[in-house]
Design an enzyme around this catalytic site. Structure first.
Site, PDB file in Angstrom:
ATOM      1  N   ASP A 173       2.103   2.569   4.750  1.00 49.02           N
ATOM      2  CA  ASP A 173       2.991   3.182   3.671  1.00 49.02           C
ATOM      3  C   ASP A 173       4.409   3.459   4.314  1.00 49.02           C
ATOM      4  O   ASP A 173       5.307   3.491   3.855  1.00 49.02           O
ATOM      5  CB  ASP A 173       2.282   4.492   3.389  1.00 49.02           C
ATOM      6  CG  ASP A 173       2.892   5.290   2.208  1.00 49.02           C
ATOM      7  OD1 ASP A 173       3.694   4.695   1.293  1.00 49.02           O
ATOM      8  OD2 ASP A 173       3.073   6.627   2.249  1.00 49.02           O
ATOM      9  N   ARG A 218      13.277  -0.892 -11.643  1.00 49.53           N
ATOM     10  CA  ARG A 218      12.998   0.200 -10.854  1.00 49.53           C
ATOM     11  C   ARG A 218      11.818  -0.284  -9.890  1.00 49.53           C
ATOM     12  O   ARG A 218      11.535   0.628  -8.846  1.00 49.53           O
ATOM     13  CB  ARG A 218      12.618   1.452 -11.536  1.00 49.53           C
ATOM     14  CG  ARG A 218      13.779   1.996 -12.343  1.00 49.53           C
ATOM     15  CD  ARG A 218      13.022   3.187 -13.171  1.00 49.53           C
ATOM     16  NE  ARG A 218      12.426   4.139 -12.190  1.00 49.53           N
ATOM     17  CZ  ARG A 218      11.621   4.839 -12.353  1.00 49.53           C
ATOM     18  NH1 ARG A 218      10.603   4.815 -13.754  1.00 49.53           N
ATOM     19  NH2 ARG A 218      10.810   5.824 -11.663  1.00 49.53           N
TER      20      ARG A 218
END
Lengths: 254, 254
Positions: A173, A218
């Protein structure tokens, strides 16, 4: 000024992932103006940080020879010498890393109720060098690649002697999110899909490499793999999806 | 005896995820026999742990009213009273939780070179109550469900004021992996697929619920969701795949 904030927010990659905000903190003036769409608000930063907070991406005594060697390799590519002997930026850039996110604004008033004074970045919440996450990120904007050298400390244990699956997810992450945020606006993690192929022994150093698959509006799609430092053993591979977000609601009090 | 080892290993869920081994450690004798297939080996445990290590699943002063209330609710379901006033096991069971994995065997010789003395379980590596992961797991074998009450401390920060995506992944791995290991043999995490829907504020308490989707040979498929404590807000949902593994190579020296 707006560019300073832009650079600050560029490091912020989302609402369910890791911001490496500290990277730009040294460059922030104590009072800056922020323009977003139709609103312009003064944000005063009464920086409660020491002038030079610890940069966790620099070598410390816990780094083993493998970690140090790889650090020196990529660091040497951050600056190149021209034929005329002049030094200029190289293809890679090291990303500094701190243990705090943005804290105060508007003369000591909290930026927002969600920004808490005691909070520490999950991956940098240990003072003891080598105990948990030791890592440094390098980014290559031209090639849209990111490389992280990660040394796993003894406090990251999952199964006996090996790194916890959650600690591996945390690093994935971190690397993919930082990478995505370098490309455009601040982002948030929307999805992580992780395949665990082979366990990582505690104390070992591995490479985490990410590359951008595509950008669609996006959305930023990134893939990532965790390997032994010579690349011969695949420990983990993953895909990640990030969404660009507006963060003015985190900074402004109306 | 073999049953003791079986119960010990039942808590071990893999090579890239979290073992809650300590749960059975108190029940282990100092010298036990282990039979696997055609080999029978004496494994002596020179337990280097205090006789009663701290059980992190019990309430401490950092637990807020929401965490405490939910703990008391599920704990009350662990024991029921019959009409005759007799007490017996209820449908739920609380799982104790410690900060160490199995360490020594065979009279002080390391169980294997991969089991290190300084190592600590990733989710239980902080002494300071409330600073990081506060959680307790309850399992309902009849319904094949698992519930975790999780209070997120200030050292788990990702974006300002919110929990790091890696810390959420860590808890999902912990809950689903523990659940899978309760069902059968020890397991390892093969895949985690996580959708981040809504950020979790630092300091808040959430519920993590897992249920078994199916079992196919060595594979166990589990799904999981993270919600507000009243269930009205979905923070995260995920699926997880675990593979049953043999672990005799971790215990035996031939």
């Amino acid at each position: 000024m707006a560019r300073s904030i832009g650079r600050l927010l560029k490091g912020f990659h989302g609402l369910s992932t890791l911001p490496e905000l500290g990277v730009q903190l040294n460059h922030l003036p104590t009072c800056v103006s922020l323009r977003t769409a139709s609103v312009r608000t003064k944000v005063a930063l009464s920086l409660p940080f020491p002038p030079k907070p610890r940069d966790f991406s620099l070598p410390n005594s816990s780094w083993g020879p493998e970690m140090l060697g790889l650090y020196e390799h990529y660091n040497s590519l951050c600056e190149v010498e021209t034929e005329g002997g002049e030094k200029r930026e190289g293809p890679w850039q090291r990303l500094p890393s701190y243990n705090r996110s943005l804290k105060y604004a508007t003369g000591g008033v909290y930026l927002s109720k969600i920004i808490q004074s005691k909070a520490r970045l999950f991956t940098r919440n240990m003072r003891d060098p080598g105990a948990a996450f030791e890592y440094v990120l390098f980014v290559n904007e031209g090639e849209q690649r990111c490389v992280c050298i990660f040394q796993a400390g003894h406090l990251l244990e999952g199964p006996p002697g090996h790194v916890h699956g959650g600690a591996i997810a945390t690093m994935i992450d971190t690397v993919t999110g930082t990478h995505a945020s370098q490309l455009s606006e601040p982002v948030m993690t929307a999805n992580l899909n992780i395949n665990y192929r082979s366990p990582i022994p505690l104390g070992s150093t591995v490479l985490i490499e990410s590359c951008v698959d595509k950008k669609e509006g996006r959305k930023t799609f990134i893939s990532c793999k965790v390997t032994s430092t010579d690349g011969s053993k695949l420990h983990t591979d993953a895909t990640a999806l990030f969404l660009s977000i507006g963060v003015s609601h985190l900074l402004l009090r109306e």
